[in-house]
Design a protein around this motif. Structure first.
Motif, PDB file in Angstrom:
ATOM      1  N   ALA A   1       3.559   7.300   1.975  1.00 54.19           N
ATOM      2  CA  ALA A   1       3.275   8.733   1.954  1.00 54.19           C
ATOM      3  C   ALA A   1       2.981   9.252   3.363  1.00 54.19           C
ATOM      4  O   ALA A   1       3.431  10.345   3.747  1.00 54.19           O
ATOM      5  CB  ALA A   1       2.091   9.015   1.026  1.00 54.19           C
ATOM      6  N   LEU A   2       2.253   8.471   4.142  1.00 51.43           N
ATOM      7  CA  LEU A   2       1.956   8.868   5.525  1.00 51.43           C
ATOM      8  C   LEU A   2       3.229   8.884   6.362  1.00 51.43           C
ATOM      9  O   LEU A   2       3.445   9.788   7.177  1.00 51.43           O
ATOM     10  CB  LEU A   2       0.935   7.904   6.130  1.00 51.43           C
TER      11      LEU A   2
ATOM     12  N   TYR B   1      -7.635  10.444   4.002  1.00 50.02           N
ATOM     13  CA  TYR B   1      -6.245  10.285   3.564  1.00 50.02           C
ATOM     14  C   TYR B   1      -5.816  11.457   2.682  1.00 50.02           C
ATOM     15  O   TYR B   1      -4.724  12.019   2.863  1.00 50.02           O
ATOM     16  CB  TYR B   1      -6.076   8.966   2.808  1.00 50.02           C
ATOM     17  N   ASP B   2      -6.664  11.837   1.725  1.00 47.87           N
ATOM     18  CA  ASP B   2      -6.307  12.915   0.787  1.00 47.87           C
ATOM     19  C   ASP B   2      -6.055  14.228   1.527  1.00 47.87           C
ATOM     20  O   ASP B   2      -5.113  14.958   1.209  1.00 47.87           O
ATOM     21  CB  ASP B   2      -7.416  13.099  -0.257  1.00 47.87           C
TER      22      ASP B   2
ATOM     23  N   ASP C   1       0.856  -1.184   0.000  1.00 51.78           N
ATOM     24  CA  ASP C   1       0.000   0.000   0.000  1.00 51.78           C
ATOM     25  C   ASP C   1       0.894   1.236   0.000  1.00 51.78           C
ATOM     26  O   ASP C   1       1.529   1.564   1.021  1.00 51.78           O
ATOM     27  CB  ASP C   1      -0.914  -0.016   1.234  1.00 51.78           C
ATOM     28  N   LYS C   2       0.945   1.932  -1.132  1.00 52.52           N
ATOM     29  CA  LYS C   2       1.812   3.098  -1.265  1.00 52.52           C
ATOM     30  C   LYS C   2       1.389   4.236  -0.341  1.00 52.52           C
ATOM     31  O   LYS C   2       2.179   5.135  -0.049  1.00 52.52           O
ATOM     32  CB  LYS C   2       1.822   3.571  -2.724  1.00 52.52           C
ATOM     33  N   ARG C   3       0.141   4.191   0.119  1.00 54.02           N
ATOM     34  CA  ARG C   3      -0.320   5.246   1.022  1.00 54.02           C
ATOM     35  C   ARG C   3       0.454   5.232   2.338  1.00 54.02           C
ATOM     36  O   ARG C   3       0.675   6.285   2.945  1.00 54.02           O
ATOM     37  CB  ARG C   3      -1.825   5.083   1.286  1.00 54.02           C
TER      38      ARG C   3
ATOM     39  N   ILE D   1      -2.684  14.120   3.525  1.00 53.95           N
ATOM     40  CA  ILE D   1      -1.503  14.297   2.663  1.00 53.95           C
ATOM     41  C   ILE D   1      -1.421  15.728   2.148  1.00 53.95           C
ATOM     42  O   ILE D   1      -0.360  16.376   2.200  1.00 53.95           O
ATOM     43  CB  ILE D   1      -1.540  13.306   1.488  1.00 53.95           C
TER      44      ILE D   1
ATOM     45  N   GLY E   1      -9.083   4.353   3.699  1.00 57.64           N
ATOM     46  CA  GLY E   1      -8.068   5.397   3.725  1.00 57.64           C
ATOM     47  C   GLY E   1      -8.205   6.387   4.864  1.00 57.64           C
ATOM     48  O   GLY E   1      -7.328   7.243   5.043  1.00 57.64           O
TER      49      GLY E   1
END
Length: 366
Positions: free
Chosen positions: A54-55, A327-328, A49-51, A331, A357
């Motif tokens: 990023a987190l 999530y959006d 999970d690429k998220r 970020i 997310g």
């Protein structure tokens, strides 16, 4: 909360090779004869999970912990399994215990390993397994009719509903359709689930091709993909042999270079694991802090209180609120403080349905 996928198929189609690659281990012995796997092997696999990355780039935590799925490598099935042929009873019992089925189909001829029927025929192989599962379900349902009929005559309302459901399901199976195709309402859904039918489980076809066809597939995998589409099922093309080789490469750059040389952007296993999560209709929420950034798995539709319980039962028992950021927004606004300043952090109650997310912080008091 555990979720697992059973890896099934005929003998010698690549199930154990796939399992070894998934778990980056040699837990499942691979060999050129049927029934190498007798007791099911179990392994847990991190969900890519690429998220998470990023987190973590924002929070800079001590640890990053992905969510996981459990995979079960089940003994190969043969024709007649529903009547106990081969390891039939054990095979069917193992399938009954998993949440979803990943059905490996051999889509290549030749090689060192002999196909149990002499030549690769993925569509025919799929029909063999599906038929055995449907026969087992039909036998299971047939045994329920007499006792349910007696209860229904005594005006047992639950028995009346279950009997009607069993008869409808039997009719569907007799027409050659799996139980998962049956339309049920909310009241029937709970009873239907308790029937424990093998063909009620969601299915993903894993199309195991030769190494040269890993990027594009081949004629056999194309036929299998068309079959899956007709069934409304998913399909992922991989080369289990390549995946096993990739799994041995621990250096990230070396792995990426190897994949690029084969015309692959990512491993087939990453696609398999994500497909498994989709198959089980699972969502992911995140907790973010200086000690760890962590992904948590929940079934789609789970409430905030239910999600809190995934972390710890005390969180659910003493639930007060869930401070939630999408999530959006997390970020885009550079983390929790930025989201707070922009008014994008919400205090959600116990009945809030968590979205895939969501970044969450649970407030509780026990």
């Amino acid at each position: 909360m555990g979720f697992n996928c059973g890896i099934v198929g005929l003998p010698n189609v690549g199930k154990s090779t796939l399992f070894n690659a998934l778990t980056q281990s040699q837990a499942a012995e691979s060999a050129n004869f049927p029934f190498t796997t007798i007791e099911p092997n179990v392994g847990r696999v991190s969900v890519p999970d690429k998220r998470l990355d990023a987190l973590a780039a924002i929070a800079n935590p001590e640890k990053v912990l992905p969510t996981q799925l459990e995979f079960v490598d089940i003994a190969g099935l043969v024709k007649g399994a529903s009547k106990g042929e081969g390891l039939g009873n054990k095979f069917l019992g193992n399938i009954r215990e998993v949440d979803a089925i990943m059905h490996v189909l051999r889509c290549f001829d030749g090689g060192d390993v002999t196909h149990v029927n002499g030549a690769a025929d993925p569509v025919g192989d799929a029909e063999t397994v599906s038929t055995e599962l449907m026969l087992a379900d039909m036998e299971s349902l047939a045994k329920r009719i007499d006792p349910l009929t007696k209860k229904a005559r005594g005006q047992d309302k639950v028995a009346v509903m279950e009997l009607a459901l069993v008869e409808r399901t039997l009719k569907l199976l007799e027409s050659g359709q799996p139980a998962r195709e049956l339309e049920v309402n909310d009241d029937e859904a709970k009873i239907f689930h308790k029937l424990g039918l093998l063909t009620s489980k969601p299915v993903l076809y894993i199309l195991n091709v030769d190494e040269d066809s890993a990027a594009t597939g081949n004629a056999l995998s194309a036929k299998a993909t068309a079959m899956a589409a007709d069934e409304g099922a998913g399909a992922v093309v991989i080369s289990a042999k390549i995946e096993e080789e990739v799994a041995q490469l621990t250096d990230v750059a070396e792995r990426a270079e190897f994949l690029e040389s084969l015309g692959l952007e990512e491993t087939g296993l990453d696609r398999v694991v994500r497909a498994g999560q989709d198959l089980l209709k699972l969502f992911t929420f995140f907790t973010v802090g200086p000690k760890e950034v962590r992904a948590w798995t929940i079934p789609a539709g789970a409430t905030a209180q239910e999600s809190a319980g995934v972390i710890h039962t005390d969180f659910a028992r003493g639930f007060i609120a869930a401070e939630t950021i999408s999530y959006d927004d997390f970020i885009a606004l550079g983390g929790e403080q930025g989201a707070k300043d922009a008014g994008k952090m919400r205090a959600e109650g116990r009945g809030y349905v968590v979205k895939d997310g969501d970044v969450m912080l649970f407030r509780f008091n026990v």
